[in-house]
Design a protein around this motif. Structure first.
Motif, short mmCIF file in Angstrom:
data_model
loop_
_atom_site.label_atom_id
_atom_site.label_comp_id
_atom_site.label_asym_id
_atom_site.label_seq_id
_atom_site.Cartn_x
_atom_site.Cartn_y
_atom_site.Cartn_z
N GLN A 1 -1.66 0.15 1.07
CA GLN A 1 -1.35 1.25 1.99
C GLN A 1 -1.20 2.55 1.20
O GLN A 1 -1.70 3.59 1.62
N LYS B 1 -5.29 -3.89 7.99
CA LYS B 1 -4.75 -2.57 8.34
C LYS B 1 -3.37 -2.71 8.97
O LYS B 1 -2.42 -2.00 8.61
N ASP C 1 -10.98 4.05 5.85
CA ASP C 1 -10.15 2.97 5.30
C ASP C 1 -10.61 2.56 3.91
O ASP C 1 -9.84 2.10 3.09
N THR D 1 -6.93 -0.49 1.75
CA THR D 1 -6.92 -1.53 2.79
C THR D 1 -8.34 -1.86 3.25
O THR D 1 -8.69 -3.02 3.40
N ALA E 1 1.45 -3.53 0.63
CA ALA E 1 2.17 -2.25 0.51
C ALA E 1 1.44 -1.33 -0.46
O ALA E 1 1.31 -0.13 -0.24
N LYS F 1 -4.60 3.46 -0.39
CA LYS F 1 -5.68 3.56 0.59
C LYS F 1 -6.86 2.65 0.26
O LYS F 1 -8.02 3.06 0.28
N ALA G 1 -0.86 -3.89 6.32
CA ALA G 1 -0.54 -2.87 5.32
C ALA G 1 0.39 -1.80 5.89
O ALA G 1 1.26 -1.27 5.19
N ARG G 2 0.20 -1.49 7.17
CA ARG G 2 1.00 -0.43 7.79
C ARG G 2 2.49 -0.77 7.77
O ARG G 2 3.34 0.09 7.57
#
Lengths: 417, 355
Positions: A102, A126, B89, A107, A99, A105, A129-130
């Motif tokens: 995310q 990804k 990312d 990840t 978390a 940023k 984390a989303r």
């Protein structure tokens, strides 16, 4: 004598002689140091610092450690956890880290770090984390429901290993190890590459050194014994390619040796080979060896020449007049005197060849690649730590060889001219 | 060697830093030229800000090095789709506000005008380019027609040129082995699929000449070193149109993807960089680029009127990867797949290559 010893010797202005001498010497030393200081700084800044940085980089990667604090703390408290079945607290820590990634940023940074040893994890991170912020306890079941890959033992081993900023992991990868569910193990036969290429690089470099020596020895001898007018002309022929750009020379070899190239065309025209049987001399190991030998030849000729030039011809004449055959004269009298040149040229050519990159990249094709091409490859793929680890291994093996050379032949016998 | 690489990557473009308001980094060659003529120069003329183009073998690692070294000298870079996603990312790129992109002339918002996937969080498509294969028509009057023919050494004897790397090569091997485009990536995610791709490559391995720089492929073909080669479609187009080479592109089994403009984090002139991207990816900007090189614009509105090459006569439509007649058996590169498997498969590829 006793009176003199008791009495202090002084200079004209009354200072003790010893102190005055020391001051004068210190001044001279300071001046000498100031003179070499620019070079020292230059070497330090452009050579030692980058190499040190590279060595550090080969152990260090904080991509995961800095972006997953909860999991790092949990791993530190539970070093003996079971990767095959991590407990709920570990998953809770992971979910809170996901978390956080995310939001911050990170990840990609964390996923990339784990992806080095466990392929497929970037999109896993990804995806995790989303949804992490919306997951409810028990986290273990929740996360495994998102993707069962979160339960893979290899992933947990990889995360544990990556939770340390300093890790030998990149050296394991650089010696053909893979992270499996059971831990680090040697990769499958068809996946091993680095050690094989190390061996190949050293063998090819040795071969190139030998060819260079065989080609350079007669040329250097000729240069050293011909009358000045002729030898200067010959010297220009040696130096001209030396002054030409490496890229130009490599490309010229492509023109000469490729399948539709000059050499093959001539051979076909002479009827020596069939049009369908054109020789493959480019984009393989042959191309690499030929082009590198040509490029490195001057580094062998010049030290040999400088040593041979000062060998008095009278020694050989004396040997002959004492009844030695020409072979014995060469073997027992001339050759031993050229050894410092052979040693210097061989060391120079070998070390240059081991680190060669651009020529194999251009003419090596598939099987003519050397280890430095892989270093460049990982640089371009942004896996700098792995590139640094391979480079460090190359550096250490060259230092080892240098040490061995020193023990066997002696560095003091080197003679570059 | 090791350290000069790190340094040179980190310092690439350093010398240009002070002179320009916006520095754009692209791939050089015919492609960099096209972006320079279509975007950099006109933007500079329209806004009065100085803009320059710098070349790189691959801008993605270069800007990553800059951002990590804290010395960013590039404002806009042109990178491959998977790199635009991966670097985003990793926090290397500035997010781009899709709503700020200019709408089409008829008022369609940019988000609807662009083809699906052409706008990502940190990147906007500058064009769609493709990996295709091409042959010399003087060698094969009845030329190869399908990806399978590329691997058929009996029907079409002769050397093959392939790009040295796993990406687009493994997919092409599976397409050549008869795998439908829709199943390629699912198959490649399995060990069996990867083995199958390498097994297909094994059948031509002894005949392959590997190339790395985009300009090498048409060169190998022109020298007669290979009978057919994979290539970036724009490079073959340039060789045909500009130099009159007798090359023919086979579109069956083409593997296409978006090329993205991105802004590295910490770009010296971020606001101007965003303005440049808005200008370059407008309907007219994308159109202008497609008039210089045969890569397809990612906006529907850019294709409304017929595109003519800068020579004033060549109609671009049939030469674009996005032309309907070229899309019969086409595969879009999966950025998700390559973000995950790039490292592993390239390592395997290197191991396969050297054995």
């Amino acid at each position: 004598m006793a009176e003199v010893a008791g009495e202090l010797l002084t200079t004209a202005d009354g200072r003790p002689l010893k102190a005055a001498l020391q001051a004068a010497q210190a001044r001279a030393r300071r001046r000498a140091f100031l003179l070499v200081l620019p070079l020292l700084l230059f070497v330090l800044l452009t050579f030692l610092v980058p190499i040190g940085y590279m060595l550090k980089r080969s152990f260090e990667h904080d991509g995961f450690a800095s972006s997953a604090p909860a999991l790092v703390a949990w791993f530190a408290e539970n070093p003996d956890f079971d990767p095959a079945n991590p407990p709920e607290e570990a998953f809770a820590a992971l979910v809170s880290d996901l978390a956080r990634m995310q939001v911050e940023k990170t990840t990609g940074v964390a996923g990339t770090r784990i992806n080095y040893s466990v392929p497929g994890t970037i999109s896993l991170f990804k995806g995790g984390a989303r949804v992490a912020a919306d997951l409810q306890p028990p986290y273990k079941e929740a996360l495994l429901a998102v993707d069962p890959a979160w339960g893979r033992p290899a992933l947990w081993r990889g995360m544990e290993s990556a939770s340390h900023v300093y890790t030998p992991e990149f050296y394991l990868v650089a010696s053909d190890h893979k992270l499996t569910d059971a831990g680090w193990a040697r990769g499958a036969e068809n996946e091993r590459i680095y050690l094989y290429l190390f061996g190949k690089t050293f063998l090819v470099s040795a071969l190139i050194t030998l060819i260079c020596l065989a080609l350079a020895f007669p040329v250097a001898h000729l240069l050293a014994t011909l009358p000045l007018a002729k030898s200067s002309l010959l010297m220009i022929l040696v130096l001209l390619p030396f002054w030409t750009s490496l890229l130009v020379r490599t490309t010229s070899w492509i023109v000469l040796l490729q399948e539709q190239g000059v050499v093959n065309n001539v051979l076909v025209a002479l009827g020596l080979i069939d049009n369908s049987g054109r020789l493959a001399m480019m984009y393989n190991m042959t191309g690499t060896v030929v082009a590198m030998t040509h490029v490195l030849l001057p580094f062998m000729i010049l030290p040999l020449y400088s040593v041979m030039r000062v060998i008095p011809p009278s020694y050989a004449r004396a040997a002959r007049s004492l009844g030695a055959t020409s072979w014995t004269t060469f073997r027992r009298v001339y050759l031993p005197q050229t050894l410092p040149g052979i040693a210097a040229g061989s060391l120079l050519v070998f070390i240059l060849a081991v680190g060669y990159y651009i020529t194999p990249a251009l003419v090596g094709g598939a099987d003519g690649q050397l280890i430095s091409n892989l270093i460049a490859f990982h640089m371009s793929k942004s896996n700098w730590s792995l590139a640094a680890a391979i480079a460090a291994m190359l550096l250490v093996s060259i230092l080892l060889l240098y040490w061995l050379y020193d023990r066997l032949i002696g560095i003091d016998r080197l003679k570059f001219g | 060697m090791k350290k000069t690489l790190i340094l040179s990557t980190a310092l690439a473009g350093f010398a240009f830093a002070a002179q320009a308001d916006v520095t754009v980094m692209s791939w050089g060659g015919a492609y960099g030229e096209a972006q320079n003529e279509a975007h950099v120069k006109p933007w500079s003329a329209a806004t009065g800000h100085a803009a320059i183009m710098v070349d790189s073998d691959n801008p993605a690692p270069a800007i990553k090095a800059m951002v990590e070294a804290g010395n960013v000298t590039v404002d806009v870079a042109s990178v491959e789709y998977a790199d635009a996603i991966r670097l985003c990312d990793e926090g290397i790129l500035e997010p781009i506000d899709a709503a700020s992109l200019p709408p089409a002339p008829d008022g369609t918002p940019a988000t609807e005008d662009f083809l699906p996937g052409a706008i990502t969080e940190c990147g906007v498509s500058t064009d769609i380019w493709s990996n295709v294969f091409a042959y010399d028509t003087t060698k094969f009057p009845e030329g190869p027609k399908t990806a399978a023919d590329f691997f058929d050494l009996e029907k079409f004897p002769g050397k093959r040129g392939l790009r040295k790397g796993a990406k687009a090569v493994l997919e092409f091997a599976l397409l050549g082995d008869g795998v439908p485009a829709a199943e390629v990536y699912d198959l490649l995610r399995t060990p069996e699929g990867v083995d199958r791709a390498f097994a297909k490559l094994d059948t031509i391995k002894s005949q392959v000449v590997w190339w790395e720089a985009g300009s090498q492929a048409p060169q190998l073909l022109a020298d007669g070193e290979v009978a057919m080669t994979t290539a970036y479609n724009g490079r073959i187009f340039a060789a045909v149109v500009n130099e009159g080479k007798p090359f023919q592109i086979v579109w069956d089994g083409q593997i296409y993807e978006n090329e993205m403009y991105v802004v590295p984090k910490g770009a010296p002139n971020k606001d101007l960089a965003m303005d440049f991207i808005r200008y370059a990816t407008s309907t007219e900007g994308l159109r202008a680029q497609a008039q210089h090189i045969s890569y397809g614009p990612a906006r529907r509105s850019s294709m409304k009127e017929e595109l003519i090459f800068k020579d004033g006569k060549t109609v671009m439509a049939p030469h674009l990867p996005t032309a309907p007649e070229n899309m019969g058996n086409a595969l879009e590169t999966s950025a998700d797949f390559w973000v995950d498997y790039d490292a592993e498969l390239n390592e395997r590829f290197q191991a396969w290559l050297t054995r």
